[in-house]
Design a protein around this motif. Structure first.
Motif, PDB file in Angstrom:
ATOM      1  N   UNK A  56       0.830  -1.137  -0.028  1.00 19.37           N
ATOM      2  CA  UNK A  56       0.191   0.027   0.033  1.00 19.37           C
ATOM      3  C   UNK A  56       0.800   1.278   0.155  1.00 19.37           C
ATOM      4  N   UNK A  57       1.953   1.263   0.634  1.00 15.74           N
ATOM      5  CA  UNK A  57       2.847   2.527   0.672  1.00 15.74           C
ATOM      6  C   UNK A  57       3.353   2.665  -0.745  1.00 15.74           C
ATOM      7  N   UNK A  58       3.926   1.419  -1.117  1.00 16.50           N
ATOM      8  CA  UNK A  58       4.578   1.580  -2.613  1.00 16.50           C
ATOM      9  C   UNK A  58       3.424   2.216  -3.583  1.00 16.50           C
ATOM     10  N   UNK A  59       2.246   1.547  -3.438  1.00 17.14           N
ATOM     11  CA  UNK A  59       1.405   2.163  -4.385  1.00 17.14           C
ATOM     12  C   UNK A  59       1.040   3.514  -4.124  1.00 17.14           C
ATOM     13  N   UNK A  60       0.964   3.849  -3.071  1.00 18.24           N
ATOM     14  CA  UNK A  60       0.611   5.350  -2.875  1.00 18.24           C
ATOM     15  C   UNK A  60       1.835   6.376  -2.625  1.00 18.24           C
ATOM     16  N   UNK A  61       2.864   5.791  -3.067  1.00 19.25           N
ATOM     17  CA  UNK A  61       4.424   6.478  -2.717  1.00 19.25           C
ATOM     18  C   UNK A  61       4.641   7.173  -1.447  1.00 19.25           C
ATOM     19  N   UNK A  62       3.914   6.438  -0.458  1.00 22.22           N
ATOM     20  CA  UNK A  62       4.245   7.268   0.688  1.00 22.22           C
ATOM     21  C   UNK A  62       5.466   6.627   1.647  1.00 22.22           C
TER      22      UNK A  62
END
Length: 240
Positions: A56-62
């Motif tokens: 999820x962090x990778x997909x949202x670039x967080x």
């Protein structure tokens, strides 16, 4: 805000409450899945929470820094959760007192084995000294392991990763391994996983049996103390 369809997400992503909610919701879902599978070792909620949140962090670039800003409340609760282990320990104090001597022997053997094995295997693989020192305290809880790593001028980040991976692997294999080897005493099963896989292993032990969880908690605590003394010694004697 209406001119940009992503502006709402940008706003929410900066809110600490969002990442706390994501963390708790993800764990609740994975724990429910684990319960649905009757606590199958491969359905470990910590393992699946990690990769889901990571994806999820990778997909949202967080960034991890942004994420941890919201999830740090869960990190803070690790302290009270560890202290809370004293409650089942007190309730089972008679069982614990009857096994003091075997526990001390197992503690010595388990702690030494956990440290020496990773050091020798790492040296055999030709890993640099800094990496070996970072891996040496892998079997104790993250806070203690990172402190040991810092005192040896190793890499605390690498230590933290190795600690988490060790805990997850221990939690996954402990039940099948103990069943295969015919070890049915939950005191022994719990103490073994507490030494080898710290808090994550202890959580798994409590899922299986309360007595196993008590002995895992004792092993986790004592191993942190013993490892903090043995790792610097191993760094002097074994690591070139």
């Amino acid at each position: 805000m209406s001119d940009n369809p992503f502006s709402l997400w940008v706003y929410l992503s900066q809110s600490p409450l969002l990442w706390l909610t994501v963390t708790l919701l993800t764990y609740a879902i994975t724990d429910a899945a684990s319960l649905w599978t009757h606590r199958h070792p491969l359905a470990n909620p910590v393992l699946h929470s990690m990769w889901i949140i990571g994806a999820f962090l990778l997909l949202t670039k967080t960034s991890y820094t942004t994420y941890f800003g919201g999830a740090q409340f869960v990190h803070f609760l690790l302290g009270p959760a560890t202290v809370a282990l004293a409650v089942p320990l007190y309730e089972n104090r008679n069982v614990v007192a009857a096994a003091i001597l075997p526990m001390l022997v197992a503690l010595a053997v388990g702690s030494i084995t956990a440290i020496v094995s990773v050091v020798l295997l790492s040296e055999a693989a030709g890993l640099p000294r800094a990496i070996i020192l970072s891996l040496a305290p892998k079997s104790v809880t993250a806070g203690v392991a990172m402190g040991i790593s810092e005192s040896l001028h190793a890499d605390p980040s690498l230590t933290a990763v190795s600690v988490v991976l060790t805990g997850i692997m221990g939690a996954i294999i402990v039940t099948p391994l103990m069943n295969r080897t015919g070890i049915t005493d939950f005191r022994a099963r719990g103490f073994a996983v507490g030494i080898a896989a710290h808090g994550i292993g202890t959580a798994r032990a409590f899922q299986v049996d309360a007595v196993a969880g008590v002995f895992a908690g004792i092993a986790m605590s004592l191993n942190a103390l013993v490892t903090s003394l043995l790792v610097p010694l191993a760094a002097t004697l074994l690591v070139r």
